[in-house]
Write a protein that holds these residues in place. Structure first.
Motif, short mmCIF file in Angstrom:
data_model
loop_
_atom_site.label_atom_id
_atom_site.label_comp_id
_atom_site.label_asym_id
_atom_site.label_seq_id
_atom_site.Cartn_x
_atom_site.Cartn_y
_atom_site.Cartn_z
N THR A 27 0.86 -1.18 0.00
CA THR A 27 0.00 0.00 0.00
C THR A 27 0.89 1.22 0.00
O THR A 27 2.08 1.14 0.30
N TYR A 28 0.30 2.38 -0.32
CA TYR A 28 1.08 3.61 -0.31
C TYR A 28 0.16 4.81 -0.28
O TYR A 28 -1.01 4.75 -0.63
N THR A 29 0.71 5.92 0.15
CA THR A 29 0.08 7.23 0.02
C THR A 29 1.18 8.25 -0.16
O THR A 29 1.93 8.53 0.76
N SER A 30 1.31 8.74 -1.39
CA SER A 30 2.41 9.66 -1.68
C SER A 30 2.29 10.17 -3.10
O SER A 30 1.53 9.65 -3.91
N SER A 31 3.06 11.20 -3.40
CA SER A 31 3.23 11.65 -4.77
C SER A 31 4.18 10.69 -5.46
O SER A 31 4.90 9.93 -4.79
N PRO A 32 4.25 10.67 -6.79
CA PRO A 32 3.53 11.52 -7.73
C PRO A 32 2.09 11.08 -7.93
O PRO A 32 1.72 9.96 -7.60
N LEU A 33 1.29 12.00 -8.46
CA LEU A 33 -0.10 11.68 -8.77
C LEU A 33 -0.17 10.51 -9.75
O LEU A 33 0.74 10.31 -10.54
#
Length: 323
Positions: free
Chosen positions: A85-91
């Motif tokens: 899982t992840y939550t980060s840039s880049p879009l």
């Protein structure tokens, strides 16, 4: 072919387009990931509207979970076949698959499925740093939390209960009040028919709270400041109603207040801190101490509808796209 939601100009939900995209092989320090679920967050609208500028055309979304299909050179902390899982840039999370940097990926423990992960990674890590890093909260402290029935609000209240912290939560309807109460919110304020600051004072014997957690912004900042005790802290961690105007003199008038506008990225930038926050979050969820409510599921092709629902305030808890 892989598909993604992209937008070629800033604007309302209708600028979002379902497009075929080409996904190549990962380069050094990159992976190719096949998404299973994608997080839908209010912050996504900031990029879509241009509040947060992005080079156009652009993908959208910063949170998702899935399976790694290929890894590039130098990638050692994850491998092909891992669930992550992840939550980060880049879009670009609004996609069926993508090539992306490997650094922000977090391996999922066996007890957490991909849909749950997509529903909680950003919201859960946000709750984690708000409760564990922003202010030295103590057992028996009382705090004010706006949008208590939202995705962050439901996780935050459950976690606060584990820490012995009392939560006063604001909501817009009785339906949302019931949801917030069921997830550990101790006191409810209906902000559309009650004066928030007056009710906070009533509930705290006139003292106010040491910390206000405000994800709404312009519409709530005045009430938030008036709800704080002397030398209290206003945590503006979101701007759902717009960027709040802050007058430094008002901070003095309300009791020498402090204010911070934190961003999750700055609390998970270091791998060790990210692992610590994620580990605590995953431990609570896997053990059932914190429950993740996925109250809205959408097909990724229906991103326009999903954004309309979210901006109209018709969602509660977490929302995800299921692939």
């Amino acid at each position: 072919m892989a598909h993604a939601i992209r937008f070629h100009q800033a604007g309302g939900p209708d600028v979002l387009k379902w497009e075929e995209v080409t996904v190549g092989d990962p380069g050094p320090d990159e992976v190719r990931i096949r998404h299973v679920a994608v997080g839908l967050n209010f912050a996504d609208t900031y990029f879509r509207t241009g509040l947060y500028p992005a080079p156009l055309p652009s993908g959208l979304g910063v949170e998702a979970s899935g399976v790694i299909e290929a890894v590039g050179e130098n990638v050692t902390h994850v491998a092909e076949g891992d669930r992550v899982t992840y939550t980060s840039s880049p879009l670009g999370a609004y996609s069926t698959e993508r090539v992306m940097p490997a650094d922000p990926l977090i391996k999922l423990p066996d007890g957490i499925d991909c849909e749950t992960a997509a529903a909680m990674t950003m919201r859960g890590l946000t709750s984690s740093y708000l409760l564990r890093r922003i202010h030295p909260l103590k057992t028996s402290d009382t705090v004010l939390l706006h949008a208590a029935a939202g995705g962050v609000g439901l996780i935050f209240s459950q976690w606060a209960k584990l820490l012995g912290i009392t939560v006063i939560g604001t909501v817009s309807s009785e339906e949302k009040a019931e949801i917030a109460r069921a997830h550990g919110c101790d006191h409810i304020i209906h902000y559309r028919r009650e004066n928030v600051a007056e009710r906070v004072r009533e509930l705290t014997d006139g003292q106010g709270v040491p910390v206000v957690f405000d994800s709404v912004g312009r519409d709530t900042v005045a009430g938030s400041m008036a709800s704080l005790r002397r030398r209290g802290l206003l945590v503006c961690f979101g701007t759902a109603s717009g960027v709040p105007p802050l007058d430094a003199m008002k901070l003095a008038i309300h009791g020498s207040l402090f204010v911070t506008r934190p961003a999750l990225a700055d609390y998970i930038a270091e791998p060790a801190e990210r692992a610590a926050l994620a580990g605590e979050l995953f431990g609570h969820v896997a053990a059932g101490r914190i429950k993740i409510e996925i109250n809205q599921r959408y097909a990724l092709q229906d991103a326009v509808h999903a954004h309309r629902e979210m901006e109209a305030g018709r969602t509660t808890g977490s929302s995800i796209f299921v692939l």
